[in-house]
Design an enzyme around this catalytic site. Structure first.
Site, PDB file in Angstrom:
ATOM      1  N   GLY A  74     104.163 -56.053   6.499  1.00 23.69           N
ATOM      2  CA  GLY A  74     105.251 -55.103   6.688  1.00 23.69           C
ATOM      3  C   GLY A  74     105.064 -54.146   7.848  1.00 23.69           C
TER       4      GLY A  74
ATOM      5  CD  GLU B 235     101.352 -62.644   2.111  1.00 21.48           C
ATOM      6  OE1 GLU B 235     102.454 -62.067   2.089  1.00 21.48           O
ATOM      7  OE2 GLU B 235     101.005 -63.455   1.259  1.00 21.48           O
TER       8      GLU B 235
ATOM      9  N   GLY C  31     103.376 -60.947   9.969  1.00 16.49           N
ATOM     10  CA  GLY C  31     104.213 -61.859  10.739  1.00 16.49           C
ATOM     11  C   GLY C  31     104.633 -61.155  12.017  1.00 16.49           C
ATOM     12  NE  ARG C  32     109.015 -56.483  11.740  1.00 18.84           N
ATOM     13  CZ  ARG C  32     110.291 -56.839  11.593  1.00 18.84           C
ATOM     14  NH1 ARG C  32     111.041 -57.033  12.658  1.00 18.84           N
ATOM     15  NH2 ARG C  32     110.814 -56.997  10.390  1.00 18.84           N
TER      16      ARG C  32
ATOM     17  NE  ARG D 197     114.307 -58.409  13.705  1.00 19.28           N
ATOM     18  CZ  ARG D 197     114.250 -57.139  13.972  1.00 19.28           C
ATOM     19  NH1 ARG D 197     114.497 -56.708  15.180  1.00 19.28           N
ATOM     20  NH2 ARG D 197     113.943 -56.275  13.037  1.00 19.28           N
TER      21      ARG D 197
ATOM     22  CB  CYS E  52     134.346 -66.645  17.635  1.00 19.07           C
ATOM     23  SG  CYS E  52     136.001 -66.260  17.195  1.00 19.07           S
ATOM     24  CD  GLU E  53     131.102 -63.727  12.805  1.00 20.49           C
ATOM     25  OE1 GLU E  53     130.893 -62.622  12.256  1.00 20.49           O
ATOM     26  OE2 GLU E  53     130.809 -64.825  12.302  1.00 20.49           O
TER      27      GLU E  53
ATOM     28  CE1 TYR F 248     110.457 -62.813   9.518  1.00 20.78           C
ATOM     29  CE2 TYR F 248     109.815 -60.828  10.703  1.00 20.78           C
ATOM     30  CZ  TYR F 248     109.606 -61.733   9.686  1.00 20.78           C
ATOM     31  OH  TYR F 248     108.549 -61.539   8.839  1.00 20.78           O
TER      32      TYR F 248
END
Ligand code: LLP
Length: 426
Positions: free
Chosen positions: A240, A281, A283-284, A319, A350-351, A379
């Site tokens: 985290g 653990e 990741g980021r 993100r 298209c958003e 991510y």
């Protein structure tokens, strides 16, 4: 030359990553393009290693499942946190030893549980239902599966609600008050060896207090579990640790995390006289700042805002749209030019929500300019899609100025390859 990050510089007004000129990379490989700097991965991993010399570092494969990145980390000694059979397969293929893998997940399929049993992978069990299924599978094939329970410690990680995982209202984990009971139950089931405990309170956390609080709660549970005779071999505190996406943000580093949790871990293990392995653990932290996303300007338009239309959108980096995340952006071919306009960088999807960066002061932008989106390694590609009929882009790896493709650009065939039109409609 001035430095934006240790491995991201500017030379002759062009942005460089790992000594490679981004404008040349865009010419050579096309855009959009994910560019990862190999040495930064190793630096980030080493920072964790150094901060936690006695712990196992299980890289969270979901952050970036590139086989090459997994391979580099396997060579550096990492284990893996996997959340699906796909991630397990990738981790094993990359050479991560099976005994250094933890199979996580709140809703694993029977197939996934069976694979974990067959391959002898440790499982972080998320529910009583799952515990019983696993016990059946393991005893049916005469195996014993090592498990941890994913604990929900009810800690607020002070992060975006969509990535806060340790609140009591979240879908993850066993509520703290039921933890001792479920270890008791597991210890009586065939095929199951309850030998670990696991939690993960959320992601992109910028303060250390929530980690300390979670560690305290976990270690209190450890004591209770040991009291009922469970032989705990590992304590997995999850991950985290956030990174400073915005220059104004301050983010703790692995050594700050170590200061926040190691004293709690050491004091309690000494007090109760056990020596479980600590697992983390990340990741980021390992991959986010290793990678930039290069995207070409298709069009510039003055409307409600000064819109810059680029060729990457939330199909490639979700993100900002999903978590209102900030990513630092610069004009790669004018990296040192003075900012003279405020621009909003919009993707081609298209958003209305397909905005990569809002109201940024940047040098004058024209069609054909190259935009670099920083800190896109975690991510980013792993959450990419083919939405709006857009094949996913290529990924390349840079090492001391040399580049290699680590994932080819998809093409139109990849959009239709798995589709079938029923014969009656032909
Ligand atoms: N372990 C478990 C059980 C996890 O669920 C996660 C992330 C990690 C480890 C790695 O956490 P990290 O070190 O990366 O914070 N897509 C979101 C983040 C989702 C995180 C999911 N779980 C984002 O782009 O911010």
């Amino acid at each position: 030359m001035f430095t934006i990050k240790d491995h991201i510089d500017v030379q002759d007004n062009h942005l460089t990553i790992g000594k490679a000129d981004t404008t040349e990379l865009a010419e050579k490989y096309g855009t959009p393009l994910y560019v990862t700097n190999e040495s930064r991965i190793i630096e980030n991993f080493s920072a964790y290693r150094k901060a936690f010399p006695d712990a196992e570092i299980y890289y969270a494969a979901k952050a970036n499942g590139s086989l090459t990145i997994l391979r580099l980390l396997a060579r550096a000694g990492a284990g893996a946190d996997v959340f699906s059979y796909g991630e397990l397969y990738l981790a094993l293929l990359a050479g991560i030893p099976r005994e250094k893998i933890l199979f996580n997940g709140n809703s694993k399929t029977d197939f996934e549980l069976q694979k974990a049993v067959e391959l002898g992978i440790k499982v972080s069990v998320d529910s009583r239902n799952e515990l019983h299924t696993l016990s059946e599978f393991a005893s049916d094939c005469g195996k014993t599966t090592q498990i941890a329970f994913r604990v929900n410690p009810d800690v607020s990680p002070k992060t975006h609600p969509k990535i806060a995982t340790g609140l009591c209202s979240s879908k993850f984990g066993i509520p703290s008050k039921e933890v001792v009971k479920i270890y008791q139950e597991a210890s009586e089931l065939p095929g199951i060896s309850p030998c670990g405990i696991h939690c993960h309170i959320g992601s992109q956390i910028l303060e250390t207090e929530p980690f300390t609080e979670a560690a305290q709660k976990m270690m209190d549970l450890v004591e209770k579990i040991v009291d009922i005779g469970i032989d705990l071999k590992f304590v997995d505190m999850g991950s985290g640790l956030g990174i400073p996406y915005n220059k104004a943000e301050e983010a703790p580093k692995p050594h700050d995390l170590a200061n926040a949790i190691l004293p709690v871990f050491r004091e309690k293990t000494q007090e109760i006289g056990i020596s479980p392995k600590l697992i983390l653990e990340p990741g980021r932290y390992i991959v986010a700042d290793t990678t930039i996303l290069l995207t070409r300007v298709n069009t510039v338009k003055k409307a409600a805002r000064n819109f810059v239309g680029v060729d990457a959108g939330f199909n490639l980096l979700i993100r900002p749209a999903m978590y209102e995340s900030y990513h630092y952006v610069l004009v790669a071919n004018k990296a040192r030019s003075a900012p003279d306009e405020t621009y909003t960088i919009a993707g081609p999807i298209c958003e209305t929500g397909d905005i990569l960066a809002e109201d940024r002061k940047l040098p004058g932008i024209v069609k054909g300019d190259l935009i670099a989106i920083l800190d896109a390694g975690a991510y980013g590609f792993s959450m990419a899609s083919q939405y709006n009929g857009r094949p996913r882009c290529a990924e390349i790896l840079v090492k001391d100025g040399d580049t290699e493709i680590i994932r080819s650009r998809e093409d139109i065939e990849d959009l239709i390859g798995k589709q079938r039109i029923p014969a009656r409609l032909l």
